[in-house]
Enzyme design. Sequence first.
Site, PDB file in Angstrom:
ATOM      1  N   ASP A   1       0.949  -0.909  -0.091  1.00  0.00           N
ATOM      2  CA  ASP A   1      -0.283  -0.313   0.420  1.00  0.00           C
ATOM      3  C   ASP A   1       1.184   1.334   0.088  1.00  0.00           C
ATOM      4  O   ASP A   1       2.070   1.195   0.630  1.00  0.00           O
ATOM      5  CB  ASP A   1      -1.218  -0.127   1.643  1.00  0.00           C
TER       6      ASP A   1
HETATM    7  C1  BGC Z   1      -4.938   2.741   0.625  1.00  0.00           C
HETATM    8  C2  BGC Z   1      -5.809   1.743  -0.994  1.00  0.00           C
HETATM    9  C3  BGC Z   1      -5.453   2.644  -2.422  1.00  0.00           C
HETATM   10  C4  BGC Z   1      -3.650   3.764  -2.393  1.00  0.00           C
HETATM   11  C5  BGC Z   1      -3.124   3.859  -3.765  1.00  0.00           C
HETATM   12  C6  BGC Z   1      -3.977   3.835   0.048  1.00  0.00           C
HETATM   13  O1  BGC Z   1      -4.171   5.070   1.104  1.00  0.00           O
HETATM   14  O2  BGC Z   1      -5.263   2.156   1.356  1.00  0.00           O
HETATM   15  O3  BGC Z   1      -6.930   1.534  -0.826  1.00  0.00           O
HETATM   16  O4  BGC Z   1      -5.571   1.824  -3.169  1.00  0.00           O
HETATM   17  O5  BGC Z   1      -3.861   4.501  -1.185  1.00  0.00           O
HETATM   18  O6  BGC Z   1      -4.709   5.131  -4.017  1.00  0.00           O
END
Ligand code: BGC
Length: 775
Positions: free
Chosen positions: A301
Amino acid sequence: MKSSIPVLVAAAALAACQPVASDPDSAVAATLPTAPAEQVAIWSPRVAGLLAEMTLEEKLGQLNQVAGGRSRNLNSRLTPDELDRVRRGEIGSYLHVAGAAPLGALQQVAVEESRLGIPLLFAMDVVHGYRTIFPVPIAMASSWDTDDLVTASRIAADEASAAGLHWTFAPMIDIARDPRWGRIVEGGGSDPYLGARLAVAQVTGFQGDDLTAGNTIMATAKHFGAYGAPIGGRDYGTADLSERSLHEIYLPPFHAASAAGSGSMMTAFNDIAGVPSTANEHLIDDVLRARWGFDGMIVSDWNAVAELINHGVAETRVQAAALALRAGVDMDMTSAVFANDLAAAIEAEPALMADLDRAVGHVLTAKERLGLFDTPMAYHDADREAAMLTETARAEARRIAARSIVLLQNRDGALPLGAGTGRVAVIGALAEDASTQLGSWRARGTPDTGISLLDGLRDEAPAGVDIRYASGADPRSDDLSGLPEAVAEAMAADHVILVVGEDYDLSGEARSRSDLFMPASQRALASAVLDTGRPVTVVLVSGRPLAIPDIAERADAVLASWMLGVEAGPALADIIYGRVSPAGRLPVSFPRTTGQAPFTYSEYPGGRPADPDLSNDSNRFHDLPITPLYSFGHGLSYAAFEYGELQLDRTAVAPGETARLTLAVTNTGDRAGDEVVQLYMRDPVASVARPRLELRGFARVALEAGETRSVTFALEPAQFAIFQSPGVWRIEAGDIELSVGASSADLRQSARLTITGDGVSDRPATAIATGVEVE
Ligand code: BGC
């Protein structure tokens, strides 16, 4: 089920022709195909050839995902410097970018001007629509119809791929039982069986049956493995779980997504009992890869590799790089730790080179599976890009939105509002807030394309319905100066539609709340309007279950509308004016108050099971009824349904065999409607306590007035199995109680099925789809 032979003996018996094993777990495991100790990836000739040719820097570049900026039209960092980085092979993927033309130009540089011509991967969070925004995921989960999820994901993929995107960070399949957690809005609710079915539907919708096609995109099952269980519901917090809960509740949707071929998975930000998921070698390597055979790509993530330092498991970025890579993370989202610090880690520990090759192999394989080496420009179609948000897409968004609305209560048939209802006061600022209806993660959806609840109710009003509006109060403000006007409108109305709840910014990432009641201004507005004594329908707008005891007590009708997307208004009008009979069902219970969270219908009975009689000491709060306000699976209809007796084609079944359970469902009402037939299991006696009720099947059945249809569920003993160790699920001989009904709190018929022998299965019980036939 009661085991006829004690488990240890059963295990030994099963292993009879296996090598002698003193440990019962390994004896049982020996009956299953053994998982390879280490995954040996087999690359295609192209990937193997590239791996042989790539420099260390080029390999690190492939693992590097960078943010392209969130600007609406372009990759905002398409500077000459950026293009040089692509030429040098320093970037494997971009996220938060879009646009057929700009991304096409970038791709051209990658394939034509970089040394090895490796294409880039373009990604975005396309969660519930790209330009045509569908209801938020918790809403679509309420339709209890996997086909709806396939359709919405298919349209989202079609639009996103036209804008140059190959890859979405969806579906979010984290099981969530605590509505304080803001990200409950992004997922399929609280139940592993329902969650697994919804996960598969979305993977299927996004990826289609040909990932190389220019209109399909790669899915990401996220956030592996227990992101939805943070303590206190606080986003990013620790999940302190038992092995059993992890495997029986939180992981089954991921197993199902893996089996359905999800091209990628994302590790969670949080830790499970002190082990950050981004560095969880056991979970990624042993469970996901070795046991489940997942061969897709794993992405961290956002910045999560660097955050291993904050977790306190790495002191330096170099250590963080080594931990994440060794655990099995293939791509580093935005922290640039792999790009900048992994080389030092490899120098210190040359054995990591093999992990690096494996990670690069996964990234290249993902690109190959998308067809990017052969047709890198397939996703850059300006004509298709110009034709988004079509009438067909909008019609599907409206249809699915109407199917997602849950009628929570309807006293004396307060709804639907027919022609001639007279003066109808729509009250509440959320009614005209088309932006809130788009919810969190709206990709390229914009409020100007959405139809607000108010506009929908106004435009679609039948003859003799005169819509008036007063904003009353806005959830974002404490200003109550609009209350007198709202009360006056209510007093003058024949019926009031009170639209209250949360705006979109109160749920989603980093939007956990300690309080499950509505914001203060909404409570004040609701109370003032309900005090008028006029007939009131409450339309609850929210990204989570809210505690609404006063509304439940005083309103005539209550609809959980969640956030419904671009066609919110017309969809609500379809339900309120009775053109569509509501058939949404709750994918998560609504609590009576915050202190009741987390809540599940599927709890263990315990030695002193919950007893409504307060004079008995039992597993309940002293100051609250034992039930939630609205239970998992609950939802009413304008029609009425009767359940016939359950017919089992056999009363006894051995592991590996299938039993069929059939029942008739009749619409006894005077209008058409859908019933969601729900099948639950209970294992009354087993070697470990089992939950008092667990969903094992469902079918949304359309019935004309007076019509009867028969529903058949096909069940095998593996679907009742108990977690023993990763990859080993124990089937115990004994009885299973099967109940069918309209919700977890409204079971209508039950029957007993006997499992005649012990056995083992290699899959989570809830990851196995129950066959359903409706005739
Ligand atoms: C989130 C993810 C997301 C990623 C990219 C993160 O802050 O937890 O679910 O896919 O950002 O946007």
